[in-house]
Design an enzyme around this catalytic site. Structure first.
Site, PDB file in Angstrom:
ATOM      1  N   LEU A 284      39.515  39.425  45.206  1.00 15.49           N
ATOM      2  CA  LEU A 284      38.159  39.027  44.933  1.00 15.49           C
ATOM      3  C   LEU A 284      37.950  38.286  46.217  1.00 15.49           C
ATOM      4  CD1 LEU A 284      36.292  37.837  41.799  1.00 15.49           C
ATOM      5  CD2 LEU A 284      36.164  36.666  44.055  1.00 15.49           C
TER       6      LEU A 284
ATOM      7  N   SER B 195      37.263  41.036  40.211  1.00 18.95           N
ATOM      8  CA  SER B 195      37.276  40.323  39.370  1.00 18.95           C
ATOM      9  C   SER B 195      38.242  39.470  39.293  1.00 18.95           C
ATOM     10  CB  SER B 195      37.061  41.169  37.833  1.00 18.95           C
ATOM     11  OG  SER B 195      37.672  40.148  36.790  1.00 18.95           O
TER      12      SER B 195
ATOM     13  N   GLU C 118      41.447  42.057  42.274  1.00 16.81           N
ATOM     14  CA  GLU C 118      41.603  41.221  41.340  1.00 16.81           C
ATOM     15  C   GLU C 118      41.992  39.870  41.917  1.00 16.81           C
ATOM     16  OE1 GLU C 118      44.078  43.326  38.230  1.00 16.81           O
ATOM     17  OE2 GLU C 118      45.846  42.467  39.035  1.00 16.81           O
ATOM     18  N   CYS C 119      41.436  38.674  41.394  1.00 13.60           N
ATOM     19  CA  CYS C 119      41.604  37.369  41.631  1.00 13.60           C
ATOM     20  C   CYS C 119      41.938  37.205  43.222  1.00 13.60           C
ATOM     21  CB  CYS C 119      43.024  37.050  41.115  1.00 13.60           C
ATOM     22  SG  CYS C 119      43.277  35.186  40.888  1.00 13.60           S
ATOM     23  N   ALA C 120      43.163  37.256  43.792  1.00 11.37           N
ATOM     24  CA  ALA C 120      43.095  37.311  45.227  1.00 11.37           C
ATOM     25  C   ALA C 120      42.157  38.332  45.896  1.00 11.37           C
ATOM     26  CB  ALA C 120      44.528  37.278  45.679  1.00 11.37           C
TER      27      ALA C 120
END
Length: 461
Positions: free
Chosen positions: A345, A430, A341-343
Site C-alpha cells: 500500500l 490494504s 498489502e501493508c508495505a
C-alpha cells in the site's frame, strides 16, 4: 500417517531468546548433515527469515487464526516434505507458551504455541531466560510443565546463563524437580540481532552479516546443547495423522499461464510461501521483481503482488527508481490486477514520508509514533480482484505507518465498525496481511483476473 521427528521451542514469555536459540539449533543440526524443516507459530515474517537462512529452505508459519485449525498439521507437513523430506522439524513458538489471540471471536489460548503443539502432537522444549533467577527456575518450569496435561514438556534450555556456578545452581534446582536440562547457553551480547521499529531487522536486509550471525549462533547453540538429547525428544513425537497440504487441491486452474510478478528484495521481505504456491498451482507463472533494483516489470506481466516489508527504510531508493514506479503506475492504469498489502500500500501511494511513490493511490503515507498490531476479522466491503463483496477473511495488522485517508471511496475491507483500504479498477490495497492458504479462493480469483487480462492483451496485439 507420518512419523516425523519434531519439537516446539517455547518460553514462559517474550524476549527469552527463543529466536536466537531456535536459529542456532537449526544451524547446528544442519551442520550435522540433517535436513531441518523450520516453522514459526503466529503471523510473524521476520523470524522465519532467520530460520530459513539457517536451514537452507523456507521458514513457514503456523497460525490457526490465519488458516484455521484444520490446516495446521497439513501445512506443517507441506513444509516438512518440500522441497525435500526433512529429517526433523523445529517449530519456534510465539510470546509465552500459553499466550494466544486477544480477540472476542475465540477463547483464551487460541493460536498460542500450546495450541499449535497440541495440533501437531509435538513435545515442547522450554527456553528459560535464566539471567535473573536461580532456584526459582524450578518453580517456574514446574508451573509450565503441569499447567496443561495435554502439553508435554520434554526438557529445558537455559539461556543467558552467567557462569559455571550459576549453571550448576540452575541444573541442581531442575534436577530436584525432575526436569531434564537439554543444555545451557551463556550470555553472548555480540550475537545480539539488531532491531528497529517493528522488531528484528530481516535476514534478507543484513545479507552477509546475517549469515555470519546465524553461523555463530549455530556454533554457540551446538556447543551449549546436548543435540543428541534434543533429537531424542523430537523422535519421541507420535506419528502425525494428517495429509500434507497440496495447493493444487485448493485452487481452480486458469488458462494461458498468466505471468504474475511478486515484489521481493530487501524492501519487500514479508510474504507467506503458500501465497505464491497457490498462484503457481492455479497455473500462473510467478516471477520476482525487486523494486530497489529492477527498472521495469518483467516483460508480459499480467498482474502484480506487492506484499509486506520495510519500504519506509528504503523510501529514498524506491523513490529514485522512477522508471519502475512509472511502469507499475502504467500497469495499474491499464486495469491489470494489483494486490498490495501493508508495505505494498505504501509503495502504491502518492508519497511515503514526503517522497514520491507510484501514485497509483491518491494517498499520503508516513511513519507515525503508533504501533498498530493485532488480529482482524474482516469482510470485503465491495467486489475486487481478490474477493466478492461480503467475503470474510482473517488477517493481521503490523505497522507503524499511517495512511491519509485510511480508506477510499470503495474500501477494501470492513471491520470493527469502520472501513479500511482501497479498491479501484484492478487494484486492491490494504494494511491487512493475509495468508491465502486460509482463503484459497482469493488466489483463484486473482489468478483468474490475471488470466483474463493476459488474454485481452494477446487479443489486441
Amino acid at each position: 500417517m507420518t512419523a516425523l521427528p519434531r519439537l516446539v521451542l517455547a518460553a514462559p514469555s517474550s524476549n527469552a531468546g527463543k529466536t536466537s536459540i531456535v536459529t542456532g539449533l537449526i544451524a547446528a543440526l544442519t551442520a550435522r548433515g540433517l535436513t531441518v524443516s523450520p516453522h514459526k507459530v503466529g503471523p510473524d515474517y521476520i523470524d522465519p527469515g532467520y530460520h530459513g537462512l539457517a536451514a537452507g529452505r523456507p521458514g513457514r508459519n503456523l497460525d490457526p487464526w490465519l488458516v484455521g485449525e484444520e490446516r495446521i498439521a497439513p501445512l506443517f507437513l507441506r513444509g516438512a516434505l518440500h522441497p525435500s523430506p526433512a529429517d526433523v522439524a523445529v517449530v519456534e513458538g510465539v510470546m509465552g507458551l500459553f499466550d494466544g489471540a486477544a480477540h472476542p471471536a475465540v477463547g483464551p489460548g487460541f493460536a498460542s504455541t500450546a495450541h499449535v503443539a497440541r495440533l501437531l502432537g509435538a513435545p515442547v522444549v522450554l527456553v528459560v531466560d535464566a539471567a535473573s533467577q536461580a532456584h526459582s527456575v524450578a518453580a517456574l518450569v514446574h508451573g509450565f510443565a503441569t499447567f496443561d496435561p495435554a502439553i508435554r514438556v520434554g526438557g529445558v534450555v537455559l539461556n543467558r546463563v552467567g557462569s559455571d556456578r550459576h549453571e550448576a545452581i540452575l541444573r541442581g534446582a531442575l534436577a530436584a524437580a525432575g526436569v531434564t536440562v537439554l543444555g545451557a547457553v551463556r550470555r553472548h551480547e555480540q550475537l545480539h540481532t539488531p532491531s528497529r521499529h517493528l522488531g528484528l531487522i530481516p535476514a534478507a536486509e543484513r545479507s552477509a552479516a546475517a549469515t555470519a550471525t546465524v553461523h555463530r549462533l549455530g556454533e554457540v547453540v551446538g556447543d551449549g546443547l546436548d543435540l543428541d538429547a534434543v533429537l531424542a525428544v523430537a523422535r519421541s513425537a507420535p506419528p502425525l495423522h494428517a495429509t500434507p497440504w497440496e495447493p493444487t487441491a485448493e485452487v481452480s486452474a486458469v488458462a494461458g499461464r498468466p505471468r504474475i510478478a511478486v515484489a521481493g528484495g530487501a524492501a519487500f521481505t514479508f510474504g507467506y510461501a503458500e501465497n505464491a504456491e497457490l498462484l503457481a498451482a492455479a497455473g500462473a507463472e510467478v516471477v520476482t521483481v525487486d523494486p530497489l533494483r529492477d527498472e521495469a516489470l518483467p516483460a508480459g506481466t499480467a498482474g502484480l503482488v506487492v506484499g509486506g516489508g520495510f519500504p519506509e527504510v528504503h523510501a529514498a531508493e524506491l523513490s529514485a527508481n522512477g522508471s519502475l514506479r512509472a511502469d507499475v503506475a502504467a500497469l495499474a492504469a491499464r486495469g491489470a490486477p494489483v494486490a498490495a498489502e501493508c508495505a505494498g500500500l505504501l509503495y502504491l501511494a502518492r508519497e511515503l514520508d514526503g517522497l514520491p511513490m507510484c501514485g497509483v493511490l491518491d494517498v499520503a503515507t508516513a511513519m507515525s509514533g503508533r504501533l498498530t498490531l493485532g488480529y482482524r476479522e474482516a469482510e470485503a466491503a465491495g467486489p475486487s480482484v481478490l474477493a466478492p463483496a461480503g467475503t470474510r477473511v482473517r488477517g493481521h495488522e503490523f505497522h507503524r505507518t499511517a495512511a491519509v485517508p485510511v480508506a477510499g471511496a470503495t474500501p477494501a475491507w470492513r471491520w470493527g465498525g469502520g472501513t479500511e483500504g482501497f479498491t479501484s479498477g484492478g487494484v486492491h490495497a490494504s494494511y491487512l496481511h493475509l495468508n491465502w492458504a486460509g482463503s484459497p479462493e482469493l488466489a483463484t480469483r486473482f489468478a483468474t483476473a490475471c488470466a483474463v487480462r493476459s488474454e485481452k492483451v494477446r487479443a489486441h496485439r
